[in-house]
Design a protein around this motif. Structure first.
Motif, PDB file in Angstrom:
ATOM      1  N   LEU A  30       0.948  -1.171   0.197  1.00 18.93           N
ATOM      2  CA  LEU A  30      -0.229  -0.006  -0.056  1.00 18.93           C
ATOM      3  C   LEU A  30       0.862   1.266  -0.114  1.00 18.93           C
ATOM      4  O   LEU A  30       0.566   2.422  -0.743  1.00 18.93           O
ATOM      5  N   PHE A  31       1.972   1.219   0.741  1.00 17.01           N
ATOM      6  CA  PHE A  31       2.679   2.502   0.691  1.00 17.01           C
ATOM      7  C   PHE A  31       3.377   2.574  -0.308  1.00 17.01           C
ATOM      8  O   PHE A  31       3.890   3.940  -0.809  1.00 17.01           O
ATOM      9  N   GLY A  32       3.853   1.579  -1.001  1.00 15.77           N
ATOM     10  CA  GLY A  32       4.472   1.595  -2.362  1.00 15.77           C
ATOM     11  C   GLY A  32       3.784   2.284  -3.306  1.00 15.77           C
ATOM     12  O   GLY A  32       4.256   2.522  -4.706  1.00 15.77           O
ATOM     13  N   ARG A  33       2.355   2.820  -3.279  1.00 18.80           N
ATOM     14  CA  ARG A  33       1.707   3.490  -4.112  1.00 18.80           C
ATOM     15  C   ARG A  33       2.367   4.951  -4.338  1.00 18.80           C
ATOM     16  O   ARG A  33       2.319   5.583  -5.189  1.00 18.80           O
ATOM     17  N   SER A  34       3.148   5.357  -3.296  1.00 19.37           N
ATOM     18  CA  SER A  34       3.869   6.647  -3.390  1.00 19.37           C
ATOM     19  C   SER A  34       5.414   6.471  -3.698  1.00 19.37           C
ATOM     20  O   SER A  34       6.233   5.668  -3.058  1.00 19.37           O
ATOM     21  N   PHE A  67       0.449  11.168   1.860  1.00 11.58           N
ATOM     22  CA  PHE A  67       0.123   9.702   1.568  1.00 11.58           C
ATOM     23  C   PHE A  67      -1.192   9.461   2.201  1.00 11.58           C
ATOM     24  O   PHE A  67      -2.355   8.534   1.762  1.00 11.58           O
ATOM     25  N   ARG A  68      -1.201   9.608   3.560  1.00  7.99           N
ATOM     26  CA  ARG A  68      -2.098   9.321   4.601  1.00  7.99           C
ATOM     27  C   ARG A  68      -3.497   9.696   3.975  1.00  7.99           C
ATOM     28  O   ARG A  68      -4.528   9.357   3.892  1.00  7.99           O
ATOM     29  N   ALA A  69      -3.398  11.182   3.657  1.00  7.84           N
ATOM     30  CA  ALA A  69      -4.596  12.056   3.016  1.00  7.84           C
ATOM     31  C   ALA A  69      -5.323  11.419   2.152  1.00  7.84           C
ATOM     32  O   ALA A  69      -6.275  11.307   1.795  1.00  7.84           O
ATOM     33  N   GLU A  70      -4.261  11.260   0.982  1.00  4.08           N
ATOM     34  CA  GLU A  70      -4.719  10.820  -0.396  1.00  4.08           C
ATOM     35  C   GLU A  70      -5.293   9.055  -0.274  1.00  4.08           C
ATOM     36  O   GLU A  70      -5.968   8.950  -1.255  1.00  4.08           O
ATOM     37  N   ASN A  71      -4.812   8.463   0.791  1.00  2.00           N
ATOM     38  CA  ASN A  71      -5.137   7.158   0.636  1.00  2.00           C
ATOM     39  C   ASN A  71      -5.697   6.453   2.009  1.00  2.00           C
ATOM     40  O   ASN A  71      -5.800   5.646   2.348  1.00  2.00           O
ATOM     41  N   SER A  72      -6.475   7.679   2.650  1.00  4.00           N
ATOM     42  CA  SER A  72      -7.204   7.527   4.046  1.00  4.00           C
ATOM     43  C   SER A  72      -8.263   6.191   3.880  1.00  4.00           C
ATOM     44  O   SER A  72      -8.204   5.462   4.957  1.00  4.00           O
ATOM     45  N   GLU A  73      -8.911   5.900   2.794  1.00  4.53           N
ATOM     46  CA  GLU A  73      -9.936   5.019   3.009  1.00  4.53           C
ATOM     47  C   GLU A  73      -9.133   3.874   2.617  1.00  4.53           C
ATOM     48  O   GLU A  73      -9.501   2.547   3.288  1.00  4.53           O
TER      49      GLU A  73
END
Length: 109
Positions: A30-34, A67-73
């Motif tokens: 998931l983090f790797g999206r960034s 990242f947290r804001a953009e991927n919160s869901e």
């Protein structure tokens, strides 16, 4: 910048936890999206096999927050799915250090 978390894990869940929170698990994916995510390191305490430490490496705190804001869901969904793998989670904080003192992420599982 590094994000440190400490976990207490029930022995029955240790293998699943190590996979989920390790460098190739779903959190790292998931983090790797960034493009600003560097990697994840997972440590088990030598004297207490139920205690783990995760270190998520990011370019900056600003990148982590974005990242947290953009991927919160997606973050909340994965957090709910994996919550049963641990007994306790504690955010230890956000740490910065100069590059010369940073160890490279260990990508070995």
């Amino acid at each position: 910048m590094e994000v440190f978390y400490r976990y207490r894990v029930h022995g029955v869940q240790a293998r699943a936890f190590e996979h989920a929170y390790g460098p190739t698990g779903p959190w790292a994916k998931l983090f790797g999206r960034s493009p600003n995510f560097i990697g994840t390191r997972l440590f088990r305490h030598r004297g207490d096999s139920a205690t783990y430490l995760t270190v998520d490496l990011w370019e900056s705190k600003r990148d982590w927050d974005a990242f947290r804001a953009e991927n919160s869901e997606a973050y909340a969904r994965l957090d709910r799915q994996l919550h049963l793998l641990y007994l306790e989670e504690l955010l230890l904080g956000y740490y910065e250090g100069s590059e010369e003192h940073r160890a490279p992420p260990d990508t070995r599982a």
